[in-house]
Design an enzyme around this catalytic site. Structure first.
Site: not given
Ligand code: NAI
Length: 474
Positions: A245-246, A374, A380
């Site tokens: 997702r995301g 932050n 993080y």
């Molecule tokens: P999200 O939480 O929507 O998606 C993260 C995905 O990683 C999830 O599908 C989750 O199940 C998976 N995941 C987590 N731990 C895992 C593991 N041990 N093994 C396999 N999969 C795992 O997060 P989002 O927002 O899509 O973020 C994606 C990346 O972007 C992350 O690294 C986040 O730190 C980074 N990020 C996001 C920002 C935002 O505004 N959403 C801003 C800055 C960085």
């Protein structure tokens, strides 16, 4: 998560109300709707200039011509001197800009690698000042300079060091209508990386990237710089972690759009979401906790099953477990450190043994939180900051093996994660950027795809912020 204010001010009633109340109207950003076309600037006028005849201006003229642009100089000829010969050599016509007669350029590219004195910086003023009142919405500005430490004199170093400040300010002045401004710092000898970088920075694919400085340092050992081909990732195997997702799902989609076969990885409990995302793009779902001690070996094995080695790995999976450090339990510290950082280091070590294809590209996801810090995010931010140092250090080792590693640092992106932020904080985080809005997952996906593709052939060890020039960490 929708940005209701952005939707409202662009509705027919909303526009009138916002203007009557004098409210700021965040620009509607034009994003890419299909894969990169070969003639991405076909029919577009590009105002071009250079400070001095040289390899950079030659590469610049050839690149713009390959993209189908019509090259223009302003009627007062600012910057013509530096490109005249390059254009003649390449048999490329350069016309006089008609922008005063209502045909404005949609891109502006100035090569100032030849500026080595303070007085030479006057070209920045002469080139841009007459144009800036009529820049169409969603235009692109790119300045090309040299990286730090390349200069032959201290005055040259000072002149080149003026460029980041200039470009960041210009980005802040131009963002109101969705225009972006960025600086490419091209090392002498790395000119063959200019075309790919311009294809990204002059396109709608970089809609949320502004105010950034990207060094173009040269291709890793043995990597050939090929002519642009449509669907540049055709035949490539790409692994994306956290792809259910995301942002990860968007990365998988854009990599597939450019031709890659995607192996999407996510936690076993998210198998059904992952399966749905992957079946939408003809990808392969591979449920796996990336903290598994042999995750790298398992990924190499699944790629082998698909007929090869991994050409692209995107380390996107990431978690937050926010708590003030004084209240944080040690297991929350350990968990965030391992998912966001430890797993990347381990996985790459295993893949480097025998899992990566020749000239592979590695992309890690950092965060502007890792740059600014932050409250409640010591764990993080430590990991996201570490990623920046890690790609820099690894790039030196990997360049000799023909492999590139880079990072993308997202700013405020509209996802489930940011939807959970309290409304006032969320609104402030969104608007405090030059483009006065949050980005979309596709904006990160486009930047990752640039870093994963031959378009970024000259880029190695860099972290590119995709944040609309958010004030956080600026
Ligand atoms: P999200 O939480 O929507 O998606 C993260 C995905 O990683 C999830 O599908 C989750 O199940 C998976 N995941 C987590 N731990 C895992 C593991 N041990 N093994 C396999 N999969 C795992 O997060 P989002 O927002 O899509 O973020 C994606 C990346 O972007 C992350 O690294 C986040 O730190 C980074 N990020 C996001 C920002 C935002 O505004 N959403 C801003 C800055 C960085």
């Amino acid at each position: 998560m929708a940005d209701k204010i952005l939707e409202f001010v662009h509705s027919s009633n909303g526009k009138a109300i916002a203007s009557a109340l004098g409210l700021p109207v965040p620009p509607k950003l034009k994003r890419a709707e299909a894969s990169y076309p070969a003639k991405s600037l076909d029919g577009k006028n590009v105002l071009v200039g250079a400070a001095g005849q040289g390899k950079t201006s030659e590469a610049l003229v050839k690149a713009l011509d390959a993209m189908g642009a019509s090259l223009k100089v302003s009627s007062d000829l600012a910057g013509l001197e530096g490109i005249k010969e390059s254009a003649a050599k390449a048999k490329v016509e350069v016309g006089i800009s008609q922008s005063d007669n209502g045909i404005p350029e949609s891109a502006y590219v100035l090569d100032v690698t030849g500026v080595n004195t303070v007085s030479g910086l006057r070209l920045l003023y002469d080139f841009f000042n007459p144009r800036l009142k009529n820049v169409p919405s969603n235009s692109r500005i790119v300045v090309i300079g040299r990286p730090r430490g390349e200069s032959k004199s201290t005055e040259e170093e000072a002149a080149q060091s003026a460029l980041p400040g200039f470009v960041r300010s210009l980005a802040k002045e131009s963002g109101k209508n969705g225009t972006t401004a960025n600086l490419l710092q091209v090392k002498a000898g790395a000119e063959n990386g200019i075309e790919g970088a311009l294809r990204f920075f002059l396109s709608p694919n970089s809609a949320f990237v502004t105010g950034q400085v990207l060094p173009v340092v040269g291709a890793p050992k043995g990597v050939k710089v090929a002519e642009f081909a449509e669907k540049p990732l055709r035949g490539k195997i790409a692994v994306v972690t956290g792809a259910a997702r995301g942002i990860g799902a968007a990365i998988a989609e854009v990599l597939a759009r450019e031709g890659a076969t995607v192996i999407g990885v996510d936690l076993p409990q998210d198998e059904s979401t992952l399966g749905a995302t992957m079946s939408g793009i003809g990808g392969v779902a591979f449920p796996l906790n990336i903290c598994d001690p042999s995750a790298g070996k398992k990924l190499a094995a699944v790629a082998k099953d698909k007929g090869g080695k991994i050409d692209i790995i995107v380390h996107n999976a990431g978690i937050t477990r926010d708590k003030m450090l004084r209240n944080m339990k040690s297991h929350l510290w350990d968990m965030v450190l391992d998912v966001n950082l430890g797993s990347i280091v381990r996985c790459n070590e295993q893949l480097l043994e025998d899992g990566l294809a020749e000239n592979a590209r590695i992309v890690c996801i950092s965060s502007i939180g890792g740059i600014a810090g932050n409250v409640g995010q010591t764990n993080y931010a430590a990991t996201k900051s570490a990623v920046i140092g890690y790609v820099d250090a690894m790039s030196k080792e990997l360049a000799a093996k023909g492999i590139a590693i880079n990072a993308i640092a997202p700013g405020f992106i509209e996802t489930q994660m940011t939807a959970a932020i309290p409304v006032v904080t969320r609104e402030v985080a969104r608007r405090l950027s030059s483009l006065s809005q949050g980005g979309l997952p596709v904006d990160i996906a486009e930047a990752v795809t640039f870093m994963a593709s031959p378009l970024s052939v000259g880029v190695n060890g860099a972290t590119l912020r995709v944040c609309g020039q958010n004030l956080v960490g600026a």
